[in-house]
Design an enzyme around this catalytic site. Structure first.
Site, PDB file in Angstrom:
ATOM      1  N   LYS A 147      30.977 -34.504  32.628  1.00  0.00           N
ATOM      2  CA  LYS A 147      29.735 -33.704  32.609  1.00  0.00           C
ATOM      3  C   LYS A 147      28.840 -34.099  31.431  1.00  0.00           C
ATOM      4  O   LYS A 147      27.641 -34.262  31.586  1.00  0.00           O
ATOM      5  CB  LYS A 147      30.057 -32.195  32.503  1.00  0.00           C
ATOM      6  CG  LYS A 147      30.911 -31.651  33.630  1.00  0.00           C
ATOM      7  CD  LYS A 147      31.109 -30.131  33.503  1.00  0.00           C
ATOM      8  CE  LYS A 147      31.923 -29.723  32.288  1.00  0.00           C
ATOM      9  NZ  LYS A 147      33.356 -30.107  32.373  1.00  0.00           N
ATOM     10  N   ARG A 149      40.001 -33.874  19.319  1.00  0.00           N
ATOM     11  CA  ARG A 149      39.690 -32.446  19.233  1.00  0.00           C
ATOM     12  C   ARG A 149      40.968 -31.625  19.159  1.00  0.00           C
ATOM     13  O   ARG A 149      41.967 -31.996  19.755  1.00  0.00           O
ATOM     14  CB  ARG A 149      38.867 -32.013  20.451  1.00  0.00           C
ATOM     15  CG  ARG A 149      37.375 -32.112  20.228  1.00  0.00           C
ATOM     16  CD  ARG A 149      36.592 -32.010  21.497  1.00  0.00           C
ATOM     17  NE  ARG A 149      37.006 -30.925  22.378  1.00  0.00           N
ATOM     18  CZ  ARG A 149      36.434 -30.673  23.545  1.00  0.00           C
ATOM     19  NH1 ARG A 149      35.435 -31.418  23.969  1.00  0.00           N
ATOM     20  NH2 ARG A 149      36.843 -29.683  24.288  1.00  0.00           N
TER      21      ARG A 149
HETATM   22  P1  ADP Z   1      35.566 -29.292  28.187  1.00  0.00           P
HETATM   23  O1  ADP Z   1      34.556 -29.233  29.283  1.00  0.00           O
HETATM   24  O2  ADP Z   1      35.899 -30.671  27.780  1.00  0.00           O
HETATM   25  O3  ADP Z   1      36.751 -28.425  28.403  1.00  0.00           O
HETATM   26  P2  ADP Z   1      33.752 -27.875  26.416  1.00  0.00           P
HETATM   27  O4  ADP Z   1      33.262 -28.637  25.255  1.00  0.00           O
HETATM   28  O5  ADP Z   1      32.847 -27.616  27.536  1.00  0.00           O
HETATM   29  O6  ADP Z   1      35.039 -28.670  26.875  1.00  0.00           O
HETATM   30  O7  ADP Z   1      34.364 -26.474  25.941  1.00  0.00           O
HETATM   31  C1  ADP Z   1      35.305 -26.363  24.913  1.00  0.00           C
HETATM   32  C2  ADP Z   1      35.759 -24.933  24.773  1.00  0.00           C
HETATM   33  O8  ADP Z   1      34.640 -24.096  24.458  1.00  0.00           O
HETATM   34  C3  ADP Z   1      36.350 -24.313  26.025  1.00  0.00           C
HETATM   35  O9  ADP Z   1      37.730 -24.596  26.148  1.00  0.00           O
HETATM   36  C4  ADP Z   1      36.085 -22.821  25.784  1.00  0.00           C
HETATM   37  O10 ADP Z   1      36.987 -22.271  24.846  1.00  0.00           O
HETATM   38  C5  ADP Z   1      34.721 -22.832  25.133  1.00  0.00           C
HETATM   39  N1  ADP Z   1      33.606 -22.738  26.114  1.00  0.00           N
HETATM   40  C6  ADP Z   1      32.649 -23.663  26.348  1.00  0.00           C
HETATM   41  N2  ADP Z   1      31.776 -23.246  27.285  1.00  0.00           N
HETATM   42  C7  ADP Z   1      32.202 -22.026  27.682  1.00  0.00           C
HETATM   43  C8  ADP Z   1      31.745 -21.060  28.649  1.00  0.00           C
HETATM   44  N3  ADP Z   1      30.648 -21.278  29.414  1.00  0.00           N
HETATM   45  N4  ADP Z   1      32.442 -19.913  28.779  1.00  0.00           N
HETATM   46  C9  ADP Z   1      33.534 -19.646  28.032  1.00  0.00           C
HETATM   47  N5  ADP Z   1      34.029 -20.510  27.115  1.00  0.00           N
HETATM   48  C10 ADP Z   1      33.374 -21.673  26.924  1.00  0.00           C
END
Ligand code: ADP
Ligand code: ZN
Length: 215
Positions: A13, A162
């Site tokens: 994404k 990470r």
């Molecule tokens: P990935 O898509 O690689 O899992 P992200 O960078 O999108 O990682 O998200 C990392 C963390 O941030 C998630 O595991 C969650 O804890 C939090 N997070 C991100 N976006 C959201 C969301 N829309 N709702 C709830 N938690 C979120």
């Protein structure tokens, strides 16, 4: 363009969003990047989100909606935006629908980037991220390493794994994706807004999006 990017962690994404911003000046809005920035800055939001993120759990919907309500009203969103990592639950999708109606914003579509599970697992364990909150460039030790090992090409900061990319946290994040986020595919299908792209190259995903937008 105004898009939602759906897909498991590691589906690409963020990479797709970054490429799309170059096409028409739309901005990438990554709730993960915003939250990691807040944790690093030690802000109130960061303190509230940190423990959830470290465990690979979702941050509560209310915190996320608070962030997004503000973010979508910033002037740089007017050219368009790519929602990367949001919405992540059915309540977030419902709340987003209401928020967009209130702001008079219409989305083009929700793109489901569909990548096989073995590819996802391989990508997540080999992914590395720039530790500078302002940069957060993404590398891969196998397919896209930084020129100098462990050092970001763009800003010179250390490139790290990470904290939520240990094997345990990864499998938990994938489970959370299946339980909480995958149902959004049906949600946007019902809304008549879904484009599913089965592809492992981001260029193929971009092509499919451009074709659909032009159709
Ligand atoms: P990935 O898509 O690689 O899992 P992200 O960078 O999108 O990682 O998200 C990392 C963390 O941030 C998630 O595991 C969650 O804890 C939090 N997070 C991100 N976006 C959201 C969301 N829309 N709702 C709830 N938690 C979120
Ligand atoms: Zn960097």
């Amino acid at each position: 363009m105004k898009l939602i990017l759906l897909g498991a962690p590691g589906a690409g994404k963020g990479t797709v969003a970054k490429l799309l911003t170059k096409l028409d000046g739309s901005v990438q809005i990554s709730t993960g990047d915003i939250l990691r920035g807040a944790v690093q800055a030690g802000s109130e939001l960061g303190k509230q989100a940190e423990a959830y993120m470290k465990a690979g759990d979702l941050v509560p919907d209310e915190l996320i909606m608070g962030i997004m309500e503000k973010r979508l009203q910033e002037p740089d969103c007017q050219k368009g935006f790519l929602l990367d990592g949001f919405p992540r639950t059915i309540p977030q999708a419902e709340a987003l629908k209401q928020l967009l109606a209130k702001l008079g914003i219409e989305l083009d579509m929700a793109v489901n980037i569909d990548v096989p599970r073995d590819v996802i697992l391989d990508r997540l364990t080999t992914r590395r991220t720039c530790s500078n909150a302002e940069c957060q460039a993404i590398y891969n030790v196998k397919s896209n390493p930084p020129k100098k090992e462990g050092v970001c090409d763009k800003c010179g900061s250390p490139v790290v794994q990470r904290e939520d990319e240990t094997e345990e946290a990864i499998s938990h994040r994938l489970q959370t994706y299946n339980d909480k986020t995958a149902p959004l595919i049906g949600f946007y299908d019902k809304e008549g807004m879904l484009l599913t792209v089965t592809a492992t190259s981001s260029d193929a995903v971009i092509d499919a999006i451009q074709k659909k937008l032009a159709a």
